[in-house]
Design a protein around this motif. Sequence first.
Motif, mmCIF file in Angstrom:
data_model
loop_
_atom_site.group_PDB
_atom_site.id
_atom_site.type_symbol
_atom_site.label_atom_id
_atom_site.label_comp_id
_atom_site.label_asym_id
_atom_site.label_seq_id
_atom_site.Cartn_x
_atom_site.Cartn_y
_atom_site.Cartn_z
ATOM 1 N N GLY A 50 -33.810 1.110 -24.914
ATOM 2 C CA GLY A 50 -32.526 0.987 -24.286
ATOM 3 C C GLY A 50 -32.320 1.442 -22.775
ATOM 4 N N ALA A 51 -33.354 2.118 -22.215
ATOM 5 C CA ALA A 51 -33.157 2.445 -20.739
ATOM 6 C C ALA A 51 -33.591 1.264 -19.899
ATOM 7 C CB ALA A 51 -33.810 3.821 -20.958
ATOM 8 N N PHE A 52 -33.648 1.724 -18.537
ATOM 9 C CA PHE A 52 -34.320 0.782 -17.634
ATOM 10 C C PHE A 52 -35.172 1.259 -16.553
ATOM 11 C CE2 PHE A 52 -30.048 -0.978 -19.188
ATOM 12 C CZ PHE A 52 -30.279 -2.095 -19.525
ATOM 13 N N LEU A 53 -35.932 0.417 -15.849
ATOM 14 C CA LEU A 53 -36.563 0.795 -14.846
ATOM 15 C C LEU A 53 -36.061 -0.145 -13.775
ATOM 16 C CD1 LEU A 53 -40.379 0.667 -16.324
ATOM 17 C CD2 LEU A 53 -38.941 2.826 -15.946
ATOM 18 N N GLY A 54 -36.338 0.389 -12.579
ATOM 19 C CA GLY A 54 -35.886 -0.420 -11.253
ATOM 20 C C GLY A 54 -37.365 -0.542 -10.326
ATOM 21 N N LEU A 55 -37.771 -1.485 -10.332
ATOM 22 C CA LEU A 55 -38.962 -1.648 -9.422
ATOM 23 C C LEU A 55 -38.425 -2.051 -7.959
ATOM 24 C CD1 LEU A 55 -42.017 -1.228 -8.988
ATOM 25 C CD2 LEU A 55 -42.353 -3.573 -9.809
ATOM 26 N N GLU A 56 -38.840 -1.459 -6.907
ATOM 27 C CA GLU A 56 -38.538 -1.847 -5.583
ATOM 28 C C GLU A 56 -39.858 -1.658 -4.800
ATOM 29 O OE1 GLU A 56 -35.000 -0.486 -3.653
ATOM 30 O OE2 GLU A 56 -35.292 1.463 -4.956
ATOM 31 N N ILE A 57 -39.838 -2.342 -3.624
ATOM 32 C CA ILE A 57 -40.720 -2.036 -2.363
ATOM 33 C C ILE A 57 -39.950 -1.520 -1.231
ATOM 34 C CG2 ILE A 57 -42.686 -2.931 -0.837
ATOM 35 C CD1 ILE A 57 -43.232 -4.858 -3.022
ATOM 36 N N ASN A 61 -44.115 0.436 0.192
ATOM 37 C CA ASN A 61 -44.395 1.466 -0.849
ATOM 38 C C ASN A 61 -43.615 0.883 -2.300
ATOM 39 O OD1 ASN A 61 -44.903 3.000 1.749
ATOM 40 N ND2 ASN A 61 -46.657 3.589 0.474
ATOM 41 N N PHE A 62 -44.451 1.074 -3.240
ATOM 42 C CA PHE A 62 -43.806 0.890 -4.674
ATOM 43 C C PHE A 62 -43.020 2.036 -4.777
ATOM 44 C CE2 PHE A 62 -47.289 -1.949 -5.818
ATOM 45 C CZ PHE A 62 -46.564 -3.257 -5.918
ATOM 46 N N VAL A 63 -41.699 1.779 -5.389
ATOM 47 C CA VAL A 63 -40.837 2.980 -5.896
ATOM 48 C C VAL A 63 -40.275 2.443 -7.176
ATOM 49 C CG1 VAL A 63 -38.761 4.229 -5.598
ATOM 50 C CG2 VAL A 63 -40.032 3.775 -3.597
ATOM 51 N N LEU A 64 -40.665 3.332 -8.262
ATOM 52 C CA LEU A 64 -40.251 2.994 -9.693
ATOM 53 C C LEU A 64 -39.225 3.965 -10.057
ATOM 54 C CD1 LEU A 64 -40.730 1.051 -12.071
ATOM 55 C CD2 LEU A 64 -42.558 2.860 -12.871
ATOM 56 N N SER A 65 -37.994 3.468 -10.160
ATOM 57 C CA SER A 65 -36.831 4.414 -10.426
ATOM 58 C C SER A 65 -36.509 4.274 -12.114
ATOM 59 C CB SER A 65 -35.660 3.919 -9.570
ATOM 60 O OG SER A 65 -35.901 4.104 -8.388
ATOM 61 N N PHE A 66 -36.076 5.384 -12.657
ATOM 62 C CA PHE A 66 -35.720 5.468 -14.204
ATOM 63 C C PHE A 66 -34.156 5.687 -14.155
ATOM 64 C CE2 PHE A 66 -40.015 6.258 -13.543
ATOM 65 C CZ PHE A 66 -40.677 6.186 -14.733
#
Length: 143
Positions: A50-57, A61-66
Amino acid sequence: MKRIRAGLILTVVLMSTGALAAAAPAGKPAADKTAEEPQIAGVEIPRPNGAFLGLEIVRNNFVLSFYDANKEKVAPDVARATMRWPVKYQPTDERTVLNPGGDGTSLTSPKVVRPPHNFRVFIALFVEGNDSAVETYSVDVRG
């Protein structure tokens, strides 16, 4: 009596055209859902819990937020992530490992992601002490 009838007719006509409804004070204004709902940075990835990830560059550089179920940033519940994506300048895919970032709510990669950023990335999440991925994703990156 004629005045009352004329007033009622005018009220009915104004209500049917919507003119009176616009002039009448409305109770509570409609809430703007986009202003209230938090936004996830980058590509939004729903998780099974039920949570989410946010993927951005960010700065190539990759940043994967929770994020939790309410789309508020939270600390990562995994130790690291790996990413793999195809490139045109070599026959094999590029790969990188994301480790905890300085903000406490994301994993980041030290590897530079060369533009153009138009590819499918394969993500695997790992917990400490386990060599098998606990979650995997395949996401299109455009931008």
